[in-house]
Design an enzyme around this catalytic site. Structure first.
Site, PDB file in Angstrom:
ATOM      1  N   CYS A 118     -10.437   2.628  -5.103  1.00 50.27           N
ATOM      2  CA  CYS A 118     -10.533   3.054  -3.717  1.00 50.27           C
ATOM      3  C   CYS A 118     -10.587   4.571  -3.707  1.00 50.27           C
ATOM      4  O   CYS A 118      -9.960   5.221  -4.541  1.00 50.27           O
ATOM      5  CB  CYS A 118      -9.284   2.560  -2.989  1.00 50.27           C
ATOM      6  SG  CYS A 118      -9.134   3.128  -1.293  1.00 50.27           S
ATOM      7  N   TRP A 126      -5.951   1.718  -6.960  1.00 50.85           N
ATOM      8  CA  TRP A 126      -5.998   3.112  -7.433  1.00 50.85           C
ATOM      9  C   TRP A 126      -6.814   3.914  -6.435  1.00 50.85           C
ATOM     10  O   TRP A 126      -8.015   3.729  -6.322  1.00 50.85           O
ATOM     11  CB  TRP A 126      -6.649   3.132  -8.809  1.00 50.85           C
ATOM     12  CG  TRP A 126      -6.818   4.478  -9.456  1.00 50.85           C
ATOM     13  CD1 TRP A 126      -7.312   5.612  -8.894  1.00 50.85           C
ATOM     14  CD2 TRP A 126      -6.512   4.811 -10.813  1.00 50.85           C
ATOM     15  NE1 TRP A 126      -7.342   6.628  -9.807  1.00 50.85           N
ATOM     16  CE2 TRP A 126      -6.850   6.170 -10.993  1.00 50.85           C
ATOM     17  CE3 TRP A 126      -6.002   4.089 -11.899  1.00 50.85           C
ATOM     18  CZ2 TRP A 126      -6.693   6.817 -12.224  1.00 50.85           C
ATOM     19  CZ3 TRP A 126      -5.860   4.739 -13.110  1.00 50.85           C
ATOM     20  CH2 TRP A 126      -6.187   6.088 -13.271  1.00 50.85           C
ATOM     21  N   ASP A 127      -6.151   4.821  -5.743  1.00 45.24           N
ATOM     22  CA  ASP A 127      -6.797   5.555  -4.651  1.00 45.24           C
ATOM     23  C   ASP A 127      -7.097   6.991  -5.058  1.00 45.24           C
ATOM     24  O   ASP A 127      -6.566   7.512  -6.058  1.00 45.24           O
ATOM     25  CB  ASP A 127      -5.867   5.530  -3.432  1.00 45.24           C
ATOM     26  CG  ASP A 127      -6.627   5.507  -2.119  1.00 45.24           C
ATOM     27  OD1 ASP A 127      -7.758   6.012  -2.066  1.00 45.24           O
ATOM     28  OD2 ASP A 127      -6.065   4.987  -1.123  1.00 45.24           O
ATOM     29  N   MET A 128      -7.906   7.683  -4.277  1.00 43.15           N
ATOM     30  CA  MET A 128      -8.230   9.103  -4.509  1.00 43.15           C
ATOM     31  C   MET A 128      -8.665   9.662  -3.159  1.00 43.15           C
ATOM     32  O   MET A 128      -9.771   9.427  -2.709  1.00 43.15           O
ATOM     33  CB  MET A 128      -9.379   9.170  -5.514  1.00 43.15           C
ATOM     34  CG  MET A 128      -9.619  10.530  -6.109  1.00 43.15           C
ATOM     35  SD  MET A 128     -11.138  11.270  -5.546  1.00 43.15           S
ATOM     36  CE  MET A 128     -11.299  12.627  -6.662  1.00 43.15           C
ATOM     37  N   ASP A 184     -12.847   2.282   4.661  1.00 43.19           N
ATOM     38  CA  ASP A 184     -11.659   2.195   5.523  1.00 43.19           C
ATOM     39  C   ASP A 184     -11.998   1.612   6.893  1.00 43.19           C
ATOM     40  O   ASP A 184     -11.090   1.318   7.676  1.00 43.19           O
ATOM     41  CB  ASP A 184     -11.011   3.576   5.688  1.00 43.19           C
ATOM     42  CG  ASP A 184      -9.991   3.847   4.585  1.00 43.19           C
ATOM     43  OD1 ASP A 184      -9.783   2.961   3.740  1.00 43.19           O
ATOM     44  OD2 ASP A 184      -9.407   4.945   4.573  1.00 43.19           O
ATOM     45  N   ASP A 242       0.847  -1.201   0.000  1.00 46.76           N
ATOM     46  CA  ASP A 242       0.000   0.000   0.000  1.00 46.76           C
ATOM     47  C   ASP A 242       0.881   1.248   0.000  1.00 46.76           C
ATOM     48  O   ASP A 242       2.058   1.208  -0.388  1.00 46.76           O
ATOM     49  CB  ASP A 242      -0.969  -0.065   1.195  1.00 46.76           C
ATOM     50  CG  ASP A 242      -2.277   0.657   0.940  1.00 46.76           C
ATOM     51  OD1 ASP A 242      -2.262   1.900   0.939  1.00 46.76           O
ATOM     52  OD2 ASP A 242      -3.316  -0.001   0.742  1.00 46.76           O
TER      53      ASP A 242
HETATM   54  C1  GLA Z   1      -6.832   5.494   1.802  1.00 52.13           C
HETATM   55  C2  GLA Z   1      -7.262   4.065   1.583  1.00 52.13           C
HETATM   56  C3  GLA Z   1      -6.505   3.154   2.520  1.00 52.13           C
HETATM   57  C4  GLA Z   1      -5.036   3.312   2.298  1.00 52.13           C
HETATM   58  C5  GLA Z   1      -4.635   4.767   2.483  1.00 52.13           C
HETATM   59  C6  GLA Z   1      -3.186   4.998   2.130  1.00 52.13           C
HETATM   60  O1  GLA Z   1      -7.284   5.980   3.025  1.00 52.13           O
HETATM   61  O2  GLA Z   1      -8.631   3.910   1.729  1.00 52.13           O
HETATM   62  O3  GLA Z   1      -6.892   1.817   2.313  1.00 52.13           O
HETATM   63  O4  GLA Z   1      -4.710   2.890   1.006  1.00 52.13           O
HETATM   64  O5  GLA Z   1      -5.430   5.637   1.682  1.00 52.13           O
HETATM   65  O6  GLA Z   1      -2.794   6.285   2.300  1.00 52.13           O
END
Ligand code: GLA
Length: 721
Positions: free
Chosen positions: A519, A470-472, A541, A359
């Site tokens: 994500c 892929w986060d945001m 989360d 992560d």
């Molecule tokens: C978000 C995601 C988490 C993790 C963090 C990392 O909050 O939901 O699962 O990946 O970012 O900074």
């Protein structure tokens, strides 16, 4: 044939539903019917008129845009309800009068340009309804695509400026449903970070009730799904109309009960965060809306959405079985490096886990969340031998490898921002607001995407990866693109989303074998746009099972369990108590299983339990991924959550009953859609049941302790005696 046209009447048929409209005087499309399947050819448009409603001179007081159940309500021309299109002409007027200009029936479909949309199959047909506004010269084509097998119809419109001057689109709603006056409720999925998609049901009152996102993301707060159902509808009975939007940015969904009790349900880009300048010869496509009708209650509606998403939205399954992941986030946060990750990889391999997901924290000089977003190259001190050789060492252990990225973001403390401060969204002369110490890149600027493509091509292209998360992690506060001219600033959010989708498409082409998990701080973009590119989505989360239950329950109204990524973590020190660890697993297998534990340092007992859980999950995976899902107990309205899956071939029923908190002793009951003529055995206890008894419902005791659950796995073993 799912589309028939005769005598100016258009009928769209799915397996169990019909949708019909007709042209008033050959000019204006007026809704006739949406409901259970019937022959609609004898339906006619009733006269509808109210005092104070404007009318066309030629028709007199029998037809008014204000009372008509129109398919395309237009702003500024006699319809005083919420409308689908507001167009400003070069003369400043917002009056338009689009009239019918012909139709076509297409095999397959036409997708909105640059936007995600549902994949057709060999039975898909599309009605393209053309309408023309003579003063602006604009041509509007409404596309109705019929997915007959899942009782789904989708709609969006294309606007072509065939006139002589520019126009501005100031409001755009992709679909408008007309629901007859009934005593109705509506269901939405509301929430916040990190408690997304809680089921909420309210009475539909006269006037407007709406949900929206103004955040540049479909949001944790109000998911774009909505349903209107008869007041007496429950999970298994009653009429339900559901709507959703294949889009991941700001949106508006409206439920308006008008003066005559008729309910207008529509969804689209709205107006607050949207505007679009359409110059002569240019074309605009809005995103696609999806709607369905079911006479079988909320479960019936969910089945239609689930089948549709599995067959027409989600990308093909990348692997024969969904990898069970071990994610480093809740276990280690930013404290990762080559050595501890290799220990994670060993622990994963030894305990039945298929993939290590590295992560946040692997790039730039990212040791906390204050820096380095944008600098997508390895953190040199954490990976002294290089990321590529580290990934090879993980893969050599016989497990898959996944990596986290957040491509849309930049920290002010990053090489990228220092080199290109004009690549972030920010209003001229104003200090931009931060969120999690970060800013949003200007994805309306193609140069930003070009840059990211070439960077990821080099850095991720050098790694043997199987998965991308892929986060945001923030929303858009100042939607000002330094790239766009002032007169196009209202387009920023929409163009931003098209940029995001462009990058997703590039990833799909560049890394065709890689699975994407979407994500946004958990489930902040849990929507059909993201599902087009992501095999699964990180649901929330929150991993504490008690708090997770309402999120998972709510998510199933609109989305199938196969997209719901669910991890067993050590939230609340679950691993200290075998019952709690077991309960976390039983909660997680509502969807796709993963772990977020510091597994290498866990006691042997926990590791042994994880080995049992991963093996057991494999025996259930197929039914969870592909089975038909039914909700029974609602955790928002009572202390229990229960549901069951019926396998694709209908030979098995997998049922779960979860009780997070101790309750006073009482009996509980679960009824199933079983075959009443068959006999079943519960494979978990060996007990036999008549199918009719399962349909009637089985009764069992609740628990007076926390963390209680019951599971049943009924297998059909023959005919009933
Ligand atoms: C978000 C995601 C988490 C993790 C963090 C990392 O909050 O939901 O699962 O990946 O970012 O900074």
């Amino acid at each position: 044939m799912s589309i028939r046209v005769s005598n100016n009447t258009f009928v769209l048929q799915t397996e169990h539903t019909s949708y019909a409209f007709a042209l008033y005087d050959g000019k204006y499309p007026v809704h006739l019917y949406y409901g259970g399947k019937q022959d609609c050819t004898t339906l006619t448009i009733p006269n509808r008129y109210n005092a104070f409603s404007p009318y066309y001179k030629e028709y007199g007081m029998v037809y008014s845009p204000d009372c008509a159940w129109t398919e395309l309500p237009l702003f500024g021309n006699g319809d005083f309800r919420a409308t689908a299109l507001k167009l400003r002409g070069a003369d400043g007027s917002c009056v338009t009068d689009f009239v019918y200009d012909g139709y076509e029936i297409l095999t397959g479909r036409i997708c909105p340009e640059g936007l995600p949309c549902a994949d057709p199959d060999q039975n898909t047909q599309t009605l393209a309804l053309r309408m023309l506004d003579s003063v602006t010269g604009c041509l509007l084509i409404a596309y109705y695509t019929v997915f007959a097998d899942c009782d789904i119809i989708t709609r969006y419109f294309r606007l072509e400026n065939a006139g002589t001057a520019s126009v501005k689109i100031e409001r755009a709603m992709s679909a408008t449903l007309n629901i007859p006056p009934v005593d109705a409720d509506y269901v939405i999925l509301r929430g916040a970070y990190p408690r997304e998609r809680y089921y909420q049901r309210e009475h539909v009152a006269y006037g407007m009730q709406s949900i929206c996102s103004r955040r540049g993301a479909s949001s944790h707060q109000f998911n774009p799904f909505a349903a209107v159902c008869t007041h007496d509808a429950d999970e298994d009975t009653g009429e339900v109309y559901g709507i959703n939007f294949v889009y991941s940015g700001s949106y508006l969904t409206e439920i308006e009960k008008d003066q005559n009790g008729m309910i207008r349900l529509q969804t689209g880009l709205g107006e607050e965060n949207f505007g679009y300048l359409l110059e002569r010869g240019q074309t605009f496509d809005c995103p696609e809306a999806v709607f369905t009708y079911s006479a079988d209650g909320l479960n019936g509606m969910s089945h239609n959405f689930h089948s549709f998403i599995r067959a027409h939205i989600l990308p093909p399954e990348p692997f024969p079985t969904r990898p069970i992941v071990l994610n480093t986030w809740e276990a280690s946060y930013f404290d990762i490096d080559e050595n501890n990750l290799l220990r994670f990889a060993d622990a994963a391999k030894e305990n039945g886990i298929d993939m290590l997901v590295m992560d946040d924290g692997w790039f730039g000089k990212r040791d906390d969340d204050t820096s380095s977003l944008g600098d997508w190259y390895e953190h040199k001190t954490k990976f002294p031998t290089g990321l590529a050789s580290f990934v090879d060492r993980v893969k050599a252990k016989g497990i898959k490898f996944g990596i986290w990225i957040e491509p849309e973001m930049v920290n002010p403390d990053s090489d990228l921002y220092r080199a290109h401060p004009d690549w972030a969204l920010a209003a001229p002369g104003r200090e931009p607001l931060l969120s999690r110490h970060q800013m949003v890149l200007d994805f309306a600027n193609p140069a930003v995407i070009d840059y990211l493509e070439s960077l990821f091509d080099k850095t991720l292209g050098a790694l043997d990866i199987d998965y991308i998360k892929w986060d945001m992690n923030r929303n858009i506060s100042a939607a000002y693109s330094p790239y766009l001219p002032p007169e196009r600033q209202d387009e920023t959010q929409f163009r931003y989303m098209k940029g995001v989708y462009r990058l997703f498409r590039w990833f799909g082409e560049r890394f065709p074998k890689v699975m994407i998990e979407n994500c946004s701080g958990g489930g902040g973009r849990y929507d059909l746009g993201m599902m087009k590119y992501s095999t699964q989505i990180w649901t929330s989360d929150i991993t504490d099972p008690g708090l997770r239950i309402p999120i998972q329950h709510g998510s199933t109204y609109a989305y199938p369990p196969c997209v719901m990524s669910c991890h067993v973590s050590n939230s609340g020190n679950l691993t200290a108590d075998p019952r709690r660890l077991d309960f976390a697993f039983r909660t997680a297998i509502n969807g796709m299983l993963g772990y977020e534990l510091h597994l290498p340092d866990m006691p042997d007992q926990v590791k042994a339990t994880v080995r049992e859980q991963t093996a057991l999950y494999r025996t259930y995976e197929e039914i969870i991924k592909k089975g038909r899902f039914y909700r029974v107990h609602n955790p928002q309205t009572g202390p229990y959550y229960s549901y069951y899956f019926v396998s694709e071939d209908e030979s098995r029923i997998l049922a779960t009953f979860l009780q997070h908190k101790a309750q006073e002793r009482e009996d509980v009951r679960m009824a199933f859609r079983a075959d009443p003529m068959a006999r079943y055995t519960d494979e978990l206890t060996g007990k036999e049941y008549a199918g009719a008894a399962l349909c009637e419902g089985i009764t069992f005791e609740n628990s007076t302790e926390d963390y209680a659950y019951r599971m049943f796995l009924f297998r059909k073993v023959g005919e009933s005696l």
